[in-house]
Design an enzyme around this catalytic site. Structure first.
Site, PDB file in Angstrom:
ATOM      1  N   GLU A 282      21.606  34.284  17.853  1.00  0.00           N
ATOM      2  CA  GLU A 282      22.643  35.312  17.905  1.00  0.00           C
ATOM      3  C   GLU A 282      23.915  34.749  17.300  1.00  0.00           C
ATOM      4  O   GLU A 282      24.374  33.663  17.682  1.00  0.00           O
ATOM      5  CB  GLU A 282      22.923  35.797  19.328  1.00  0.00           C
ATOM      6  CG  GLU A 282      24.015  36.862  19.339  1.00  0.00           C
ATOM      7  CD  GLU A 282      24.123  37.644  20.628  1.00  0.00           C
ATOM      8  OE1 GLU A 282      25.000  38.534  20.698  1.00  0.00           O
ATOM      9  OE2 GLU A 282      23.364  37.367  21.569  1.00  0.00           O
TER      10      GLU A 282
ATOM     11  N   GLU B 235      29.126  30.907  18.609  1.00  0.00           N
ATOM     12  CA  GLU B 235      30.402  31.598  18.825  1.00  0.00           C
ATOM     13  C   GLU B 235      31.514  30.571  18.701  1.00  0.00           C
ATOM     14  O   GLU B 235      31.337  29.408  19.077  1.00  0.00           O
ATOM     15  CB  GLU B 235      30.419  32.244  20.214  1.00  0.00           C
ATOM     16  CG  GLU B 235      31.707  32.939  20.592  1.00  0.00           C
ATOM     17  CD  GLU B 235      32.084  34.044  19.616  1.00  0.00           C
ATOM     18  OE1 GLU B 235      32.947  33.753  18.766  1.00  0.00           O
ATOM     19  OE2 GLU B 235      31.536  35.148  19.693  1.00  0.00           O
TER      20      GLU B 235
ATOM     21  N   ASP C   8      30.558  27.096  13.705  1.00  0.00           N
ATOM     22  CA  ASP C   8      30.261  28.050  12.659  1.00  0.00           C
ATOM     23  C   ASP C   8      28.750  28.212  12.491  1.00  0.00           C
ATOM     24  O   ASP C   8      28.035  27.242  12.218  1.00  0.00           O
ATOM     25  CB  ASP C   8      30.903  27.541  11.373  1.00  0.00           C
ATOM     26  CG  ASP C   8      30.662  28.435  10.171  1.00  0.00           C
ATOM     27  OD1 ASP C   8      30.117  29.537  10.344  1.00  0.00           O
ATOM     28  OD2 ASP C   8      31.050  28.017   9.069  1.00  0.00           O
TER      29      ASP C   8
ATOM     30  N   ASP D 226      32.996  42.131  12.832  1.00  0.00           N
ATOM     31  CA  ASP D 226      34.278  42.712  12.435  1.00  0.00           C
ATOM     32  C   ASP D 226      34.078  43.572  11.196  1.00  0.00           C
ATOM     33  O   ASP D 226      33.602  43.090  10.163  1.00  0.00           O
ATOM     34  CB  ASP D 226      35.271  41.592  12.135  1.00  0.00           C
ATOM     35  CG  ASP D 226      36.702  42.090  11.994  1.00  0.00           C
ATOM     36  OD1 ASP D 226      36.889  43.228  11.531  1.00  0.00           O
ATOM     37  OD2 ASP D 226      37.625  41.333  12.343  1.00  0.00           O
TER      38      ASP D 226
ATOM     39  N   THR E 248      27.385  48.058  25.674  1.00  0.00           N
ATOM     40  CA  THR E 248      28.631  47.469  26.148  1.00  0.00           C
ATOM     41  C   THR E 248      29.489  48.563  26.786  1.00  0.00           C
ATOM     42  O   THR E 248      29.244  49.762  26.591  1.00  0.00           O
ATOM     43  CB  THR E 248      29.411  46.822  24.999  1.00  0.00           C
ATOM     44  OG1 THR E 248      29.843  47.855  24.095  1.00  0.00           O
ATOM     45  CG2 THR E 248      28.554  45.814  24.246  1.00  0.00           C
ATOM     46  N   LYS E 249      30.501  48.155  27.524  1.00  0.00           N
ATOM     47  CA  LYS E 249      31.406  49.133  28.122  1.00  0.00           C
ATOM     48  C   LYS E 249      32.091  49.962  27.039  1.00  0.00           C
ATOM     49  O   LYS E 249      32.214  51.188  27.160  1.00  0.00           O
ATOM     50  CB  LYS E 249      32.454  48.425  28.984  1.00  0.00           C
ATOM     51  CG  LYS E 249      31.879  47.764  30.220  1.00  0.00           C
ATOM     52  CD  LYS E 249      32.966  47.043  31.016  1.00  0.00           C
ATOM     53  CE  LYS E 249      32.374  46.339  32.222  1.00  0.00           C
ATOM     54  NZ  LYS E 249      33.410  45.604  32.982  1.00  0.00           N
ATOM     55  N   PHE E 250      32.516  49.294  25.987  1.00  0.00           N
ATOM     56  CA  PHE E 250      33.162  50.009  24.886  1.00  0.00           C
ATOM     57  C   PHE E 250      32.201  51.001  24.244  1.00  0.00           C
ATOM     58  O   PHE E 250      32.538  52.150  23.981  1.00  0.00           O
ATOM     59  CB  PHE E 250      33.655  49.014  23.835  1.00  0.00           C
ATOM     60  CG  PHE E 250      33.815  49.632  22.477  1.00  0.00           C
ATOM     61  CD1 PHE E 250      34.866  50.493  22.216  1.00  0.00           C
ATOM     62  CD2 PHE E 250      32.884  49.397  21.477  1.00  0.00           C
ATOM     63  CE1 PHE E 250      35.004  51.086  20.970  1.00  0.00           C
ATOM     64  CE2 PHE E 250      33.007  49.985  20.242  1.00  0.00           C
ATOM     65  CZ  PHE E 250      34.076  50.833  19.984  1.00  0.00           C
ATOM     66  N   GLU E 251      30.974  50.557  23.988  1.00  0.00           N
ATOM     67  CA  GLU E 251      29.999  51.417  23.331  1.00  0.00           C
ATOM     68  C   GLU E 251      29.689  52.639  24.182  1.00  0.00           C
ATOM     69  O   GLU E 251      29.586  53.762  23.673  1.00  0.00           O
ATOM     70  CB  GLU E 251      28.721  50.621  23.076  1.00  0.00           C
ATOM     71  CG  GLU E 251      27.665  51.378  22.295  1.00  0.00           C
ATOM     72  CD  GLU E 251      26.409  50.551  22.087  1.00  0.00           C
ATOM     73  OE1 GLU E 251      25.446  51.096  21.520  1.00  0.00           O
ATOM     74  OE2 GLU E 251      26.397  49.371  22.482  1.00  0.00           O
TER      75      GLU E 251
END
Length: 263
Positions: free
Chosen positions: A91, A116, A143, A166, A242-245
């Site tokens: 991931e 990450e 990276d 992004d 996700t909460k946003f999704e």
């Protein structure tokens, strides 16, 4: 959900803020807690600042030696890192790690190598792994491109996840998007035959670019079968909302999933 490649609006799983140069430099030089084994040399993305809370800092100290992997320009012994042989999924960019932890718990038969660069996000995932007993995750705070190039050979991965990178909304910034032909070719070469790439985005122009780039890669084949979905696939069951999704879907916003397989 990447830190160098964040979703368009932030949510509880991914929220970060862009630093000024002085802040970024100061954070990069901040000393590590003794015994925490990970690299801080970051080269190829926009590093987002964010405060590492005390719980996340404790997670580095308590769980870092167990779940963090050191970057080194040498092949990774994956079986030794996990203590077992199992399918390996990478991931790239997991934000605060909530979805990553859920996927790993839903798929205990697979090993997950997670990259990450956002320090609070790494701490948050370490906390979830340690407190939840999630043994099939290992984390690089480094990276992903360098990890791919120097630590994982071609044909070594069973899957790759890149969720909500992004979108770089402005046209003049589109060239900064992660999903470009050279990078997709790199991912495809690292997959075993039959391995898959799963991308997701909430930004339709980026979804269209993703579809074009993946469709043009001769090593990949689209798994989409429903013509009505235009080359995209229904959200696979293993990818949690996700909460946003979830908020966006209730407001009628779209999310696009793509799954391509290595031929």
């Amino acid at each position: 959900m990447t830190s160098e490649h964040q979703p368009s609006p932030p949510d509880a799983d991914t929220e970060t803020t862009a630093p000024d140069a002085a802040t970024a430099e100061a954070k990069a030089k901040k000393p590590l807690p003794e015994g925490v084994p990970f690299m801080r040399v970051i080269k190829s993305y926009v590093l987002r600042a964010g405060r590492t809370g005390p719980g996340q800092q404790r997670a580095y100290e308590q769980f870092g030696p167990r779940f963090l992997l050191n970057y080194a320009p040498a092949p990774l012994d994956v079986a030794a890192a996990f203590g077992r042989t199992a399918p390996v999924v990478m991931e790239i960019g997991f934000g605060m790690g909530g979805a990553t932890a859920q996927i790993a718990q839903a798929r205990p038969q697979d090993n997950f190598i997670c990259c990450e660069v956002h320090e609070p996000g790494v701490g948050a995932l370490l906390k979830l792994c340690g407190e939840g007993g999630i043994e099939n995750i290992r984390v690089f705070r480094h990276d992903a491109v360098e990890v791919l190039d120097h630590m994982l050979p071609d044909g070594s991965l069973d899957g790759v996840h890149v969720f909500f990178p992004d979108p770089w909304h402005k046209t003049k910034h589109n060239k900064r998007r992660l999903i470009q032909s050279p990078f997709v070719n790199r991912l495809a070469r690292h997959l075993k035959p039959g391995g898959y790439i799963h991308l997701a985005t909430d930004w339709e122009p980026y979804a269209q670019q993703m579809l074009e780039v993946l469709s043009a890669e001769p090593l990949l084949q689209n798994t989409a079968t429903d013509p009505a979905l235009g080359g995209y696939v229904p959200k696979p069951d293993y990818r949690p909302l996700t909460k946003f999704e979830n908020r966006g879907l209730k407001l009628g916003h779209g999310v696009w999933d793509l799954v391509f397989k290595r031929v």
